[in-house]
Design an enzyme around this catalytic site. Structure first.
Site, PDB file in Angstrom:
ATOM      1  N   HIS A   1      -0.303  10.644  -1.947  1.00 53.31           N
ATOM      2  CA  HIS A   1      -1.617  10.301  -1.397  1.00 53.31           C
ATOM      3  C   HIS A   1      -2.491  11.521  -1.137  1.00 53.31           C
ATOM      4  O   HIS A   1      -3.655  11.559  -1.533  1.00 53.31           O
ATOM      5  CB  HIS A   1      -1.480   9.505  -0.100  1.00 53.31           C
ATOM      6  CG  HIS A   1      -2.818   9.178   0.499  1.00 53.31           C
ATOM      7  ND1 HIS A   1      -3.455  10.004   1.404  1.00 53.31           N
ATOM      8  CD2 HIS A   1      -3.672   8.148   0.277  1.00 53.31           C
ATOM      9  CE1 HIS A   1      -4.624   9.483   1.716  1.00 53.31           C
ATOM     10  NE2 HIS A   1      -4.787   8.367   1.045  1.00 53.31           N
TER      11      HIS A   1
ATOM     12  N   LYS B   1      -6.770   9.661  -7.712  1.00 55.75           N
ATOM     13  CA  LYS B   1      -7.213  10.366  -6.496  1.00 55.75           C
ATOM     14  C   LYS B   1      -8.130  11.526  -6.847  1.00 55.75           C
ATOM     15  O   LYS B   1      -7.755  12.697  -6.697  1.00 55.75           O
ATOM     16  CB  LYS B   1      -5.973  10.883  -5.751  1.00 55.75           C
ATOM     17  CG  LYS B   1      -5.386   9.860  -4.798  1.00 55.75           C
ATOM     18  CD  LYS B   1      -6.193   9.781  -3.518  1.00 55.75           C
ATOM     19  CE  LYS B   1      -5.722   8.670  -2.604  1.00 55.75           C
ATOM     20  NZ  LYS B   1      -6.823   8.097  -1.836  1.00 55.75           N
TER      21      LYS B   1
ATOM     22  N   GLU C   1       0.456  -0.797  -4.836  1.00 56.07           N
ATOM     23  CA  GLU C   1      -0.562   0.233  -5.011  1.00 56.07           C
ATOM     24  C   GLU C   1       0.091   1.598  -4.938  1.00 56.07           C
ATOM     25  O   GLU C   1       1.033   1.804  -4.162  1.00 56.07           O
ATOM     26  CB  GLU C   1      -1.624   0.105  -3.903  1.00 56.07           C
ATOM     27  CG  GLU C   1      -2.841   0.988  -4.085  1.00 56.07           C
ATOM     28  CD  GLU C   1      -2.871   2.261  -3.248  1.00 56.07           C
ATOM     29  OE1 GLU C   1      -3.851   3.012  -3.363  1.00 56.07           O
ATOM     30  OE2 GLU C   1      -1.911   2.528  -2.481  1.00 56.07           O
TER      31      GLU C   1
ATOM     32  N   ASP D   1      -0.924   6.149  -5.565  1.00 54.71           N
ATOM     33  CA  ASP D   1      -1.966   7.168  -5.721  1.00 54.71           C
ATOM     34  C   ASP D   1      -1.478   8.231  -6.693  1.00 54.71           C
ATOM     35  O   ASP D   1      -0.350   8.719  -6.560  1.00 54.71           O
ATOM     36  CB  ASP D   1      -2.252   7.831  -4.367  1.00 54.71           C
ATOM     37  CG  ASP D   1      -2.607   6.822  -3.294  1.00 54.71           C
ATOM     38  OD1 ASP D   1      -3.664   6.194  -3.414  1.00 54.71           O
ATOM     39  OD2 ASP D   1      -1.813   6.660  -2.333  1.00 54.71           O
TER      40      ASP D   1
ATOM     41  N   GLU E   1      -4.305   4.034  -8.320  1.00 55.86           N
ATOM     42  CA  GLU E   1      -5.490   4.720  -7.788  1.00 55.86           C
ATOM     43  C   GLU E   1      -5.521   6.149  -8.282  1.00 55.86           C
ATOM     44  O   GLU E   1      -4.571   6.916  -8.076  1.00 55.86           O
ATOM     45  CB  GLU E   1      -5.504   4.705  -6.251  1.00 55.86           C
ATOM     46  CG  GLU E   1      -6.729   5.451  -5.751  1.00 55.86           C
ATOM     47  CD  GLU E   1      -6.864   5.579  -4.249  1.00 55.86           C
ATOM     48  OE1 GLU E   1      -6.123   4.912  -3.495  1.00 55.86           O
ATOM     49  OE2 GLU E   1      -7.722   6.376  -3.835  1.00 55.86           O
TER      50      GLU E   1
ATOM     51  N   ASP F   1       0.673  -1.854   4.679  1.00 50.66           N
ATOM     52  CA  ASP F   1       1.863  -0.997   4.731  1.00 50.66           C
ATOM     53  C   ASP F   1       3.117  -1.820   5.056  1.00 50.66           C
ATOM     54  O   ASP F   1       4.227  -1.301   4.983  1.00 50.66           O
ATOM     55  CB  ASP F   1       1.691   0.077   5.826  1.00 50.66           C
ATOM     56  CG  ASP F   1       0.497   0.981   5.577  1.00 50.66           C
ATOM     57  OD1 ASP F   1       0.071   1.109   4.408  1.00 50.66           O
ATOM     58  OD2 ASP F   1      -0.020   1.560   6.559  1.00 50.66           O
TER      59      ASP F   1
ATOM     60  N   HIS G   1       0.838  -1.200   0.000  1.00 43.92           N
ATOM     61  CA  HIS G   1       0.000   0.000   0.000  1.00 43.92           C
ATOM     62  C   HIS G   1       0.877   1.256   0.000  1.00 43.92           C
ATOM     63  O   HIS G   1       1.614   1.490   0.951  1.00 43.92           O
ATOM     64  CB  HIS G   1      -0.878  -0.053   1.265  1.00 43.92           C
ATOM     65  CG  HIS G   1      -1.824   1.077   1.428  1.00 43.92           C
ATOM     66  ND1 HIS G   1      -1.818   1.881   2.549  1.00 43.92           N
ATOM     67  CD2 HIS G   1      -2.827   1.529   0.629  1.00 43.92           C
ATOM     68  CE1 HIS G   1      -2.777   2.770   2.428  1.00 43.92           C
ATOM     69  NE2 HIS G   1      -3.395   2.589   1.288  1.00 43.92           N
ATOM     70  N   ARG G   2       0.812   2.007  -1.083  1.00 40.43           N
ATOM     71  CA  ARG G   2       1.705   3.177  -1.288  1.00 40.43           C
ATOM     72  C   ARG G   2       3.166   2.718  -1.306  1.00 40.43           C
ATOM     73  O   ARG G   2       4.051   3.428  -0.829  1.00 40.43           O
ATOM     74  CB  ARG G   2       1.490   4.252  -0.214  1.00 40.43           C
ATOM     75  CG  ARG G   2       0.029   4.608   0.031  1.00 40.43           C
ATOM     76  CD  ARG G   2      -0.165   5.625   1.140  1.00 40.43           C
ATOM     77  NE  ARG G   2      -1.562   5.693   1.550  1.00 40.43           N
ATOM     78  CZ  ARG G   2      -2.027   6.378   2.582  1.00 40.43           C
ATOM     79  NH1 ARG G   2      -1.190   7.096   3.318  1.00 40.43           N
ATOM     80  NH2 ARG G   2      -3.307   6.370   2.881  1.00 40.43           N
TER      81      ARG G   2
HETATM   82  O1  G3P Z   1      -7.063   1.041  -2.550  1.00 35.27           O
HETATM   83  C1  G3P Z   1      -6.903   0.964  -1.192  1.00 35.27           C
HETATM   84  C2  G3P Z   1      -6.403   2.257  -0.576  1.00 35.27           C
HETATM   85  O2  G3P Z   1      -5.315   2.777  -1.287  1.00 35.27           O
HETATM   86  C3  G3P Z   1      -7.456   3.284  -0.446  1.00 35.27           C
HETATM   87  O3  G3P Z   1      -7.187   4.217   0.526  1.00 35.27           O
HETATM   88  O4  G3P Z   1      -6.708   6.515   1.188  1.00 35.27           O
HETATM   89  O5  G3P Z   1      -4.904   4.817   1.259  1.00 35.27           O
HETATM   90  O6  G3P Z   1      -5.679   5.687  -0.908  1.00 35.27           O
HETATM   91  P1  G3P Z   1      -6.058   5.351   0.509  1.00 35.27           P
HETATM   92 MG    MG Z   2      -4.602   4.556  -2.373  1.00 37.75          MG
END
Ligand code: G3P
Ligand code: MG
Length: 244
Positions: A48, A112, A33, A35, A110, A228, A6-7
């Site tokens: 993000h 945003k 993943e 953003d 993603e 994470d 995540h990120r």
């Molecule tokens: O796709 C899951 C997650 O990335 C969504 O939440 O706010 O971390 O981008 P956020």
């Molecule tokens: Mg995200």
């Protein structure tokens, strides 16, 4: 169960930076993943928040800054002084890194657009992603269904998932056949755990950061998780044999 960094490996590196993505590649995560946001001069950057305040030494909205201005910022020291030379990456720099490291997993992009509309962001991302072949698979996600509708028109065969907010009690995506999966807040999983094995869409919750939660997600048969701490999650996945 797929493990998505995540990120990037954001628990151990500054989030959404090249070190975080390089670390995810080293670990060999199933997916990564990131953003995407748009600068004042229409450049795609990976961050993000809609402002640079939390993850750089600067202040202000991305939409009010040029890429050159954003490139002057320090995107690592807020996390650890070791990363004081780390910059905010463009989406192109991230995919170039994944190509250079021959990453074979999934890149989850993603968009945003839930707080800023960023008109035209879908066309710009799609233009880059369809410009060449990649060693990795990629797909798109967003909290914003209109963005997903636009990206589906641009790339009808690319996988699209919908990210559910905490306030979304039911997946509205069921009415949109092009949406193939949901990314719910983890709390949604705990309250719908019995439905998940038969659920019509892939379920990939966020953000799953403890060993206990990862094991519960495996027991619930979710398709994947966003974490994470992907190195820890990959180790749990390898060793856990399910409910005793
Ligand atoms: O796709 C899951 C997650 O990335 C969504 O939440 O706010 O971390 O981008 P956020
Ligand atoms: Mg995200």
């Amino acid at each position: 169960m797929q493990i998505f960094a995540h990120r990037g490996s954001s628990g151990t590196r500054p989030e959404n930076t090249l070190p975080a993505f390089a670390e995810a590649v080293r670990i060999g995560t199933d997916g990564i993943e990131l953003d995407v946001q748009l600068t004042k001069d229409q450049q795609l950057i990976v961050m993000h928040d809609e402002t640079v305040d939390r993850t750089t030494d600067g202040k202000g909205a991305i939409i009010d800054k040029t890429l050159a201005e954003i490139k002057k910022l320090n995107a690592g020291s807020w996390f650890n002084d070791h990363y004081s030379s780390t910059k905010v990456p463009t989406l192109k720099e991230v995919v170039d890194l994944l190509v250079a490291r021959n990453y074979r997993g999934i890149l989850g992009i993603e968009l945003k657009t839930d707080k800023e509309a960023y008109p035209g962001i879908e066309d710009k991302v799609s233009e880059l992603m369809t410009s060449q072949q990649w060693p990795f698979t990629y797909w798109y996600s967003s909290f914003n269904v209109s963005t997903l509708e636009r990206i589906h028109v641009l790339e009808p065969t690319t996988r699209i998932d919908f990210i559910m907010d905490k306030s979304d009690s039911t997946p509205i995506t069921l009415e949109r056949p092009f949406i193939q999966g949901i990314h719910p807040n983890i709390e949604w999983v705990w309250s719908h755990d019995t439905e998940i094995p038969e659920f019509s869409l892939a379920v990939r919750p966020w953000t799953v950061n403890t060993e206990e939660e990862i094991k519960r997600c495996m027991d619930c048969q979710v398709t994947g998780i966003f974490t994470d701490f992907p190195e820890m999650a990959m180790a749990v996945k390898r060793s856990y044999r399910g409910k005793k």
